[in-house]
Design an enzyme around this catalytic site. Structure first.
Site, PDB file in Angstrom:
ATOM      1  N   SER A 154       0.805  -1.220   0.000  1.00 38.52           N
ATOM      2  CA  SER A 154       0.000   0.000   0.000  1.00 38.52           C
ATOM      3  C   SER A 154       0.839   1.272   0.000  1.00 38.52           C
ATOM      4  O   SER A 154       0.370   2.323  -0.458  1.00 38.52           O
ATOM      5  CB  SER A 154      -0.924   0.009   1.221  1.00 38.52           C
TER       6      SER A 154
ATOM      7  N   HIS B 156      -0.777   5.810   6.801  1.00 39.06           N
ATOM      8  CA  HIS B 156      -0.209   5.753   5.455  1.00 39.06           C
ATOM      9  C   HIS B 156       0.133   7.174   5.006  1.00 39.06           C
ATOM     10  O   HIS B 156      -0.481   8.140   5.462  1.00 39.06           O
ATOM     11  CB  HIS B 156      -1.197   5.130   4.463  1.00 39.06           C
TER      12      HIS B 156
END
Length: 269
Positions: A44, A251
């Site tokens: 990711s 993230h």
């Protein structure tokens, strides 16, 4: 007449030498600008989760043009660009489903992988929802995994990449530290937990860098680029806990991709 002839000879020699050097320089410049076949692999952090603008065609992989591989491709116009990085990917996902575009003509490969193998998501879930002692214990388990099991899994991925793309330059990107210690956060995790999470990221990077080097790959350390832009810094390039879109938690934001990851790849590609 001799001085004139000598001067003319010297002038001709300088001109010829200049022309030769200019030709060599032009050839070298042309060589450095040769078309590049680029393949972007990974998890990711490479697909761009957290930065938004996802390509619906990528489904659950959540690839986005805001991710550093797509940004690099847009800026450098490679002759071909294959983007197979996928949210949630582990090492076996790379070997089983991402290597199709690699071949003998591939010039550049980028990859971030290993965080999910080491239990990144479970570490953060444990630390957010449970006690400090459970958090620290879970981080210790992840570090032990990184020491004992992850190296072999990374070897499998790196061996597979080299077998399919024997001439490619391979850039292995690491992970940033999440937290600025003693920063602006006034709630949430303890400083001890934040420090342990940062230490876990450093440990994972060290293990990954060693395996990359042993395969002749280049490791890209993004920690310096993110320094001053961690969670609790006041100018974070990393999403904190996002209850509205939990998968984006922890993230990189779009700024983390463009100003954290992209410059590191650009310097090493």
């Amino acid at each position: 007449m001799r001085p004139f002839r000598l001067a003319a000879f010297a002038s001709s020699l300088v001109a010829a030498t200049t022309l030769a050097l200019t030709g060599a320089g032009a050839a070298q410049a042309a060589g450095s600008a040769a078309p590049v076949d680029y393949v972007a692999l990974g998890d990711s952090y490479s697909s761009g989760v957290g930065s938004g603008g996802y390509d619906s065609a990528s489904g659950d992989c959540k690839r986005t043009p805001r991710a550093y591989p797509a940004l690099w491709a847009a800026a450098n116009s490679p002759s071909s660009f294959a983007f197979t990085a996928c949210s949630g990917a582990r090492t076996n996902d790379v070997t089983s489903g991402q290597l199709g575009p690699l071949n003998a003509s591939t010039d550049l490969v980028s990859i971030s992988i290993g965080g999910n193998d080491a239990g990144f998501a479970d570490v953060m879930t444990t630390c957010v929802l449970q006690s400090e002692s459970r958090c620290l214990s879970r981080i210790a388990t992840a570090r032990a995994y990184a020491d004992t099991t992850l190296p072999g899994r990374l070897d499998s991925v790196y061996d597979a990449i080299r077998a399919k793309a024997p001439s490619a330059r391979v850039v292995v990107l690491g992970y940033p530290r999440f937290y600025k210690l003693n920063g602006s956060c006034i709630a949430g995790l303890t400083e001890r937990e934040r420090a342990a999470i940062n230490g876990g990221a450093d440990h994972l990077n060290a293990v990954t860098a060693k395996r990359a080097a042993d395969h002749g790959f280049t490791f890209g350390d993004v920690t310096p680029a993110f320094t001053g832009h961690e969670i609790c810094s006041g100018d974070s390039w990393i999403n904190s806990l996002n209850l509205l879109n939990i998968t984006e938690s922890y993230h990189p934001k779009a700024a983390g991709q463009s100003r954290g990851y992209l410059p590191v790849l650009d310097a090493l590609a």
